[in-house]
Write an enzyme that holds these catalytic residues in place. Structure first.
Site, PDB file in Angstrom:
ATOM      1  N   TYR A  94       0.791  -1.234   0.000  1.00  0.00           N
ATOM      2  CA  TYR A  94       0.000   0.000   0.000  1.00  0.00           C
ATOM      3  C   TYR A  94       0.822   1.283   0.000  1.00  0.00           C
ATOM      4  O   TYR A  94       0.258   2.366  -0.008  1.00  0.00           O
ATOM      5  CB  TYR A  94      -0.962  -0.015   1.203  1.00  0.00           C
ATOM      6  CG  TYR A  94      -1.862  -1.236   1.216  1.00  0.00           C
ATOM      7  CD1 TYR A  94      -2.796  -1.432   0.200  1.00  0.00           C
ATOM      8  CD2 TYR A  94      -1.757  -2.201   2.218  1.00  0.00           C
ATOM      9  CE1 TYR A  94      -3.616  -2.558   0.190  1.00  0.00           C
ATOM     10  CE2 TYR A  94      -2.576  -3.330   2.225  1.00  0.00           C
ATOM     11  CZ  TYR A  94      -3.498  -3.496   1.205  1.00  0.00           C
ATOM     12  OH  TYR A  94      -4.306  -4.615   1.189  1.00  0.00           O
TER      13      TYR A  94
ATOM     14  N   HIS B  72      -7.491   0.115  -7.012  1.00  0.00           N
ATOM     15  CA  HIS B  72      -6.807  -0.546  -5.893  1.00  0.00           C
ATOM     16  C   HIS B  72      -5.351  -0.124  -5.901  1.00  0.00           C
ATOM     17  O   HIS B  72      -4.702  -0.146  -6.967  1.00  0.00           O
ATOM     18  CB  HIS B  72      -6.900  -2.073  -6.012  1.00  0.00           C
ATOM     19  CG  HIS B  72      -8.311  -2.552  -6.013  1.00  0.00           C
ATOM     20  ND1 HIS B  72      -9.090  -2.548  -4.869  1.00  0.00           N
ATOM     21  CD2 HIS B  72      -9.107  -2.968  -7.016  1.00  0.00           C
ATOM     22  CE1 HIS B  72     -10.299  -2.955  -5.188  1.00  0.00           C
ATOM     23  NE2 HIS B  72     -10.338  -3.214  -6.480  1.00  0.00           N
TER      24      HIS B  72
END
Ligand code: DQA
Length: 141
Positions: free
Chosen positions: A22, A99
């Site tokens: 992330y 995403h």
């Protein structure tokens, strides 16, 4: 053009989640970039995040009358929330699924997206830049 950017469950703790997937930006930092990119394109960007699925669905309903495009990163809801999928299906404006990580290259269960078929485009694995790509896509429509 008004664009809703809806981040879902656990995206409030970006910056503390695995940076290999992330990155290291916090949610306020990510949203700051998204707003800047929106300004560059002349878009009005409304960024929101919640961990409550009902609230997320409510924002999608709100978008029915007040957004010209919607960018969603529903987090783990992506993989199983038919409630979010059904809400997105109501929209006549384009939806982009984003995403940060490459969900196709991770665990098997992340390869399923129940929102993909109601999205005009999906961007994955490009980190924060994925949101820029989504804004540019909506801007060009
Ligand atoms: C995510 C990927 C999901 O599988 C995960 O549950 C998230 C974030 C992403 O941005 O890469 O919370 O949507």
């Amino acid at each position: 053009m008004r664009v809703y950017v809806l981040n879902g469950v656990n995206l409030d703790v970006l910056g503390r989640r695995d940076p290999a997937h992330y990155g290291s930006l916090t949610l306020p930092e990510l949203e700051g970039k998204v707003r800047e990119w929106g300004e560059e394109l002349g878009l009005e960007v409304d960024c929101r995040q919640t961990n409550a699925e009902g609230e997320y669905v409510g924002w999608i309903h709100e978008a029915l009358d007040s957004a010209d495009g919607v960018i969603v990163n529903p987090g783990a809801w992506t993989h199983y929330s038919y409630a979010i999928r059904d809400a997105l299906e109501l929209l006549s404006v384009p939806v982009v699924e984003v995403h940060l990580s490459d969900v196709e290259a991770r665990e098997e269960w992340r390869r399923t997206s129940v929102v993909r078929d109601v999205a005009a485009k999906t961007v994955m694995g490009k980190g924060p830049e994925g949101y820029r790509e989504a804004l540019e896509f909506l801007d060009k429509l």
